[in-house]
Design a protein around this motif. Sequence first.
Motif, mmCIF file in Angstrom:
data_model
loop_
_atom_site.group_PDB
_atom_site.id
_atom_site.type_symbol
_atom_site.label_atom_id
_atom_site.label_comp_id
_atom_site.label_asym_id
_atom_site.label_seq_id
_atom_site.Cartn_x
_atom_site.Cartn_y
_atom_site.Cartn_z
ATOM 1 N N TRP A 41 0.857 -1.197 0.000
ATOM 2 C CA TRP A 41 0.000 0.000 0.000
ATOM 3 C C TRP A 41 0.887 1.240 0.000
ATOM 4 C CZ3 TRP A 41 -1.451 3.474 4.295
ATOM 5 C CH2 TRP A 41 -2.425 4.415 3.914
ATOM 6 N N GLN A 42 1.030 1.847 -1.141
ATOM 7 C CA GLN A 42 1.880 3.022 -1.280
ATOM 8 C C GLN A 42 1.032 4.171 -1.837
ATOM 9 O OE1 GLN A 42 5.241 3.371 -0.470
ATOM 10 N NE2 GLN A 42 4.997 1.386 0.519
ATOM 11 N N PRO A 43 0.399 4.984 -0.966
ATOM 12 C CA PRO A 43 -0.469 6.056 -1.447
ATOM 13 C C PRO A 43 0.290 7.207 -2.105
ATOM 14 C CG PRO A 43 -0.249 6.142 0.943
ATOM 15 C CD PRO A 43 0.423 4.888 0.495
ATOM 16 N N PHE A 44 1.623 7.249 -1.953
ATOM 17 C CA PHE A 44 2.433 8.290 -2.577
ATOM 18 C C PHE A 44 3.558 7.627 -3.381
ATOM 19 C CE2 PHE A 44 0.909 9.758 1.575
ATOM 20 C CZ PHE A 44 0.133 10.843 1.193
ATOM 21 N N ASP A 45 4.179 8.399 -4.264
ATOM 22 C CA ASP A 45 5.290 7.849 -5.038
ATOM 23 C C ASP A 45 6.423 7.379 -4.131
ATOM 24 O OD1 ASP A 45 3.935 8.340 -7.369
ATOM 25 O OD2 ASP A 45 4.875 10.286 -7.725
ATOM 26 N N GLU A 46 6.641 8.107 -3.048
ATOM 27 C CA GLU A 46 7.660 7.719 -2.051
ATOM 28 C C GLU A 46 7.034 7.892 -0.670
ATOM 29 O OE1 GLU A 46 12.086 9.079 -0.456
ATOM 30 O OE2 GLU A 46 11.382 9.734 -2.433
ATOM 31 N N SER A 47 6.605 6.792 -0.079
ATOM 32 C CA SER A 47 5.850 6.841 1.174
ATOM 33 C C SER A 47 6.727 6.453 2.364
ATOM 34 C CB SER A 47 4.643 5.897 1.107
ATOM 35 O OG SER A 47 3.789 6.246 0.046
ATOM 36 N N SER A 48 6.491 7.149 3.488
ATOM 37 C CA SER A 48 7.009 6.709 4.780
ATOM 38 C C SER A 48 5.834 6.170 5.578
ATOM 39 C CB SER A 48 7.666 7.865 5.539
ATOM 40 O OG SER A 48 8.913 8.199 4.977
ATOM 41 N N CYS A 49 6.064 5.088 6.333
ATOM 42 C CA CYS A 49 4.958 4.397 6.996
ATOM 43 C C CYS A 49 5.269 4.105 8.456
ATOM 44 C CB CYS A 49 4.640 3.072 6.286
ATOM 45 S SG CYS A 49 4.006 3.257 4.612
ATOM 46 N N LEU A 50 4.225 4.157 9.272
ATOM 47 C CA LEU A 50 4.213 3.605 10.618
ATOM 48 C C LEU A 50 3.111 2.555 10.655
ATOM 49 C CD1 LEU A 50 4.413 6.853 12.791
ATOM 50 C CD2 LEU A 50 6.283 5.298 12.277
ATOM 51 N N ILE A 71 -0.487 -17.212 2.446
ATOM 52 C CA ILE A 71 0.307 -15.981 2.334
ATOM 53 C C ILE A 71 0.484 -15.563 0.877
ATOM 54 C CG2 ILE A 71 2.547 -17.166 2.311
ATOM 55 C CD1 ILE A 71 3.572 -14.848 4.051
ATOM 56 N N GLU A 72 0.602 -16.571 -0.050
ATOM 57 C CA GLU A 72 0.696 -16.230 -1.477
ATOM 58 C C GLU A 72 -0.622 -15.649 -1.984
ATOM 59 O OE1 GLU A 72 4.167 -18.988 -3.415
ATOM 60 O OE2 GLU A 72 2.097 -19.590 -3.774
ATOM 61 N N LEU A 118 -3.680 -10.926 -3.813
ATOM 62 C CA LEU A 118 -4.855 -10.068 -3.695
ATOM 63 C C LEU A 118 -4.460 -8.605 -3.544
ATOM 64 C CD1 LEU A 118 -7.196 -12.146 -1.347
ATOM 65 C CD2 LEU A 118 -7.672 -11.460 -3.699
ATOM 66 N N HIS A 119 -3.450 -8.343 -2.720
ATOM 67 C CA HIS A 119 -3.089 -6.948 -2.478
ATOM 68 C C HIS A 119 -2.230 -6.373 -3.604
ATOM 69 C CE1 HIS A 119 -5.003 -6.381 1.369
ATOM 70 N NE2 HIS A 119 -4.683 -7.634 1.643
ATOM 71 N N GLN A 120 -1.558 -7.212 -4.376
ATOM 72 C CA GLN A 120 -0.917 -6.703 -5.579
ATOM 73 C C GLN A 120 -1.969 -6.329 -6.627
ATOM 74 O OE1 GLN A 120 1.805 -9.790 -6.731
ATOM 75 N NE2 GLN A 120 3.451 -9.037 -5.397
ATOM 76 N N THR A 121 -3.107 -7.036 -6.613
ATOM 77 C CA THR A 121 -4.169 -6.780 -7.587
ATOM 78 C C THR A 121 -5.029 -5.598 -7.174
ATOM 79 O OG1 THR A 121 -4.235 -9.144 -8.121
ATOM 80 C CG2 THR A 121 -6.114 -7.823 -8.802
ATOM 81 N N LEU A 122 -5.371 -5.498 -5.859
ATOM 82 C CA LEU A 122 -6.341 -4.497 -5.414
ATOM 83 C C LEU A 122 -5.722 -3.393 -4.566
ATOM 84 C CD1 LEU A 122 -9.219 -6.921 -4.338
ATOM 85 C CD2 LEU A 122 -8.993 -5.718 -6.516
ATOM 86 N N GLN A 173 -10.601 -2.293 0.419
ATOM 87 C CA GLN A 173 -10.101 -2.920 1.642
ATOM 88 C C GLN A 173 -10.697 -4.315 1.791
ATOM 89 O OE1 GLN A 173 -10.524 -0.519 5.166
ATOM 90 N NE2 GLN A 173 -10.310 1.396 4.032
ATOM 91 N N ILE A 174 -9.834 -5.279 2.149
ATOM 92 C CA ILE A 174 -10.297 -6.645 2.385
ATOM 93 C C ILE A 174 -10.746 -6.739 3.836
ATOM 94 C CG2 ILE A 174 -9.643 -9.077 2.393
ATOM 95 C CD1 ILE A 174 -7.562 -8.424 0.292
ATOM 96 N N LYS A 175 -12.056 -6.878 4.033
ATOM 97 C CA LYS A 175 -12.631 -6.935 5.379
ATOM 98 C C LYS A 175 -12.877 -8.378 5.831
ATOM 99 C CE LYS A 175 -12.988 -2.486 6.133
ATOM 100 N NZ LYS A 175 -12.295 -1.840 7.249
ATOM 101 N N GLU A 176 -13.148 -9.282 4.883
ATOM 102 C CA GLU A 176 -13.386 -10.682 5.225
ATOM 103 C C GLU A 176 -12.620 -11.572 4.264
ATOM 104 O OE1 GLU A 176 -18.003 -9.876 6.757
ATOM 105 O OE2 GLU A 176 -17.616 -11.313 5.128
#
Length: 376
Positions: free
Chosen positions: A76-85, A282-283, A288-292, A298-301
């Motif tokens: 999940w990278q909302p910016f071109d260069e993201s910092s995350c906590l 895990i794969e 899923l997250h590479q696709t969406l 957001q995956i809730k279930e």
Amino acid sequence: MNPMLRRLSRFPWSQASNPDAWAQLLHESVQAVPAGQPASHSVLLARSRCRLKWFRLASVPAGERMAALQMQAQSWQPFDESSCLYSVVGDEGVILAWDAAAASALLRQAELDPERTQLIPETLLRKPDEDGVHLIACIEGVEGQVWREGLLRSSRWWPSMPSAEEWALFLHASACAAAPLPEPARLPWLGKPWLAMQRLGEAQAAGAEARIVAIGALSLALCAGFVGRQAFDVWQQVNEREQAIAQLRESGAGLADARDMALAKATQAQQWLHLLSEAQPIEVIVELHQTLGKTGVQIKEFELAGGKMKLGLQLGLQTQRADVVRMLQSGGWFVGVAETRTENAQGLMHVELSLDGLRPPAKAQQAASAPEGGSI
């Protein structure tokens, strides 16, 4: 960077905090340290520069949730260069991100060294509110917050007071009952953040995915080696039993017992080999997250049984259901994608689909084309 400063930057929660005496990184500028206050390496990061996202991890084993959330933070990278906590609380995870490149540029304009500056998000230093829906006055603009069981479960920022329609949309997206728009409350500062979060550093962000893949490959190799060893032991025992059977056939005694033991060992080998015939969760999560991941979905279930999967998805305001189905089908691994219409209080999109094979097509082709006896 000085080793002591690097150590402090990794553990900002241990530093003495006085946010009123800090510089403030705003949406388009930096507000300097108030006159008469000593300089500090801590800079308050305004809510206007931050993005927050929550992830449900109930389907992931407790010991693997932090690693799974770390992968989510990388994808999940909302910016071109993201910092995350990021942090895991119970069976949920939260990620807080900001534009690292833009923040560094503003700090340099204010003659502050980004390498020596510790950015601490404003939301983590505001005193937690009671359970319920609140509107909080920020350094810039206002923030809608939903608190449940003493934790922040949903958040949205507006540059000015939201309209009644915007407030209603926020409540709907947060699965809250309709409520009138309140007056914004100004919460006091805390001495330290109310939630300890881990920082996804630049070196970690670049190398974490490779380390996780290597750990996964090593785990699979160890599992395959263990099963292979068991299969070899079984084969060896079967071979020995066959020789014993031949001898017993000549003597005419004990034939049935030896044959039954050999068949039992063969059955055990099949059971071990069956462990490698299921898709790895895990794969599936990574695919899923590479696709969406970049769509705001957001995956809730999440439910995976054999080659069948059920998903509960929380869509963004601009995301179309047909687009989600098309993106899931585009990779070739998820087939038979179909939305199931169900009544639910969360407004989720429920999808059922099947897995075509044990691995994504690209990884399966790579594994099939790898030279026999090669290294991992």
